[in-house]
Scaffold this motif. Structure first.
Motif, short mmCIF file in Angstrom:
data_model
loop_
_atom_site.label_atom_id
_atom_site.label_comp_id
_atom_site.label_asym_id
_atom_site.label_seq_id
_atom_site.Cartn_x
_atom_site.Cartn_y
_atom_site.Cartn_z
N THR A 36 -51.74 -35.52 35.25
CA THR A 36 -52.78 -36.22 34.48
C THR A 36 -52.12 -37.25 33.57
N PRO A 37 -51.72 -38.39 34.12
CA PRO A 37 -51.00 -39.40 33.33
C PRO A 37 -51.82 -39.85 32.13
N PRO A 38 -51.22 -39.92 30.94
CA PRO A 38 -51.94 -40.39 29.77
C PRO A 38 -52.18 -41.90 29.85
N ARG A 39 -53.21 -42.36 29.17
CA ARG A 39 -53.52 -43.78 29.15
C ARG A 39 -52.91 -44.43 27.92
N ASN A 40 -52.45 -45.66 28.11
CA ASN A 40 -51.93 -46.45 26.99
C ASN A 40 -53.11 -47.09 26.24
N PRO A 41 -52.84 -47.71 25.11
CA PRO A 41 -53.92 -48.42 24.41
C PRO A 41 -54.57 -49.46 25.33
N ILE A 42 -55.89 -49.48 25.38
CA ILE A 42 -56.63 -50.34 26.29
C ILE A 42 -57.15 -51.56 25.54
N PRO A 43 -56.86 -52.79 26.01
CA PRO A 43 -57.40 -53.99 25.35
C PRO A 43 -58.92 -53.97 25.35
N LEU A 49 -66.46 -54.32 28.58
CA LEU A 49 -67.31 -55.13 29.44
C LEU A 49 -67.95 -54.29 30.55
N ASP A 50 -69.14 -54.71 30.97
CA ASP A 50 -69.74 -54.09 32.15
C ASP A 50 -69.12 -54.71 33.40
N ALA A 51 -69.60 -54.30 34.56
CA ALA A 51 -68.99 -54.75 35.81
C ALA A 51 -69.05 -56.27 35.96
N ASP A 52 -70.20 -56.86 35.65
CA ASP A 52 -70.33 -58.32 35.76
C ASP A 52 -69.38 -59.02 34.80
N GLY A 53 -69.27 -58.48 33.59
CA GLY A 53 -68.37 -59.07 32.61
C GLY A 53 -66.92 -58.98 33.04
N GLN A 54 -66.55 -57.88 33.68
CA GLN A 54 -65.18 -57.73 34.17
C GLN A 54 -64.88 -58.74 35.28
N VAL A 55 -65.85 -58.99 36.14
CA VAL A 55 -65.65 -59.99 37.20
C VAL A 55 -65.45 -61.37 36.59
#
Length: 225
Positions: A36-43, A49-55
Motif C-alpha cells: 500500500t504505497p503512501p501518497r506524496n503531497p498532491i498539488p 478538479l473534476d474529470a472535465d477540469g483535469q482534461v
C-alpha cells in the motif's frame, strides 16, 4: 541476472550498511509499504478538479511544454488526423506504429500514408504509440514498455505521435501508478516512461536544445470517446 547473483549483490549491500539481517517487524513494515504505497503531497491544481477540469488542465500543461494536441471524437478519426498533422508539418508519409495499435487505427482511410507495425529503425522519422495515461498536473504522458509497446518508439523517431483516450487522463502521478498497479499487479512493466513535451536539454552552454535525447516533436491525438 540469476537469483543467486542477485542475492549475493544485495547481501554485500546489506553488509556495507551494517544490516546483516532484517528483523521480522521491519520486514513486515517493508512489505506493508510495498503493498500500500503512501501518497506524496498532491498539488491542489489537479486534485480539486473534476474529470472535465483535469482534461482541460492536461491539455493546457501539455501545450505549455511544446506538445501539440489534436482532439478527435473517436478512434475512427485518428488516421485522418495524423495524416493531416504530417501534411501540415511537412513530415514524411511513412510511419511505424506500436503493435498494440494493430487493428485499432484504420489506415485504409488514408491511402497516402504508408504505415507498418514493429520496431523503429534508424530511417524511421515518425512513430505512433498508445499512451497508458495522461497526468493533468504536468501534462505528462505515461507509456509502459512491453512487446506490443516497445520503448524505442518513444525515443528514436524524430516525430513522436501518441494516442490517448480522454478516459485515461488522471489528476496526479499517484493516480497513474495506481492504474498501472491495478492492471499489472506485481508484474509491473520493466520500464515506465514519463514524457512531458519533446526532448530538450540545457546542458550545452545553458541553451535549450530540442531533440538531443529523443523526438524533436511530440504530437498528441486526444480521443474524446
Amino acid at each position: 541476472m540469476t537469483s543467486e547473483a542477485r542475492a549475493a549483490i544485495l547481501g554485500r549491500i546489506r553488509t556495507s550498511l551494517g544490516r546483516e539481517s532484517v528483523d521480522p517487524a521491519r520486514r513486515t513494515e517493508i512489505r506493508d509499504r510495498l503493498a500500500t504505497p503512501p501518497r506524496n503531497p498532491i498539488p491542489a491544481r489537479a486534485a480539486a478538479l473534476d474529470a472535465d477540469g483535469q482534461v482541460d488542465l492536461f491539455v493546457d500543461m501539455a501545450e505549455a511544454a511544446s506538445c501539440t494536441v489534436q482532439r478527435v471524437a473517436s478512434l475512427d478519426e485518428a488516421a485522418p488526423a495524423i495524416a493531416d498533422y504530417l501534411t501540415r508539418t511537412n513530415q514524411p508519409a511513412q510511419l511505424v506504429q506500436a503493435p498494440a495499435l494493430d487493428g485499432t487505427i484504420d489506415w485504409s482511410k488514408t491511402p497516402a500514408i504508408e504505415a507498418r507495425s514493429g520496431l523503429p529503425g534508424k530511417d524511421d522519422v515518425v512513430g505512433v504509440v498508445p499512451a497508458f495515461a495522461g497526468v493533468a498536473e504536468t501534462g505528462t504522458l505515461v507509456t509502459l514498455s512491453a512487446a506490443e509497446t516497445p520503448s524505442t518508439l518513444n525515443f528514436l523517431p524524430d516525430t513522436a505521435i501518441a494516442i490517448l483516450r480522454r478516459s485515461d487522463i488522471v489528476g496526479t502521478y499517484e493516480d497513474a501508478f495506481d492504474r498501472a498497479r491495478a492492471r499489472h499487479g506485481k508484474d509491473l512493466p520493466r520500464t515506465v516512461n514519463l514524457i512531458t513535451g519533446p526532448s530538450r536539454t540545457g546542458d550545452i552552454e545553458q541553451q535549450i536544445q530540442i531533440g538531443v535525447h529523443g523526438p524533436r516533436r511530440l504530437h498528441l491525438v486526444l480521443v474524446d470517446e
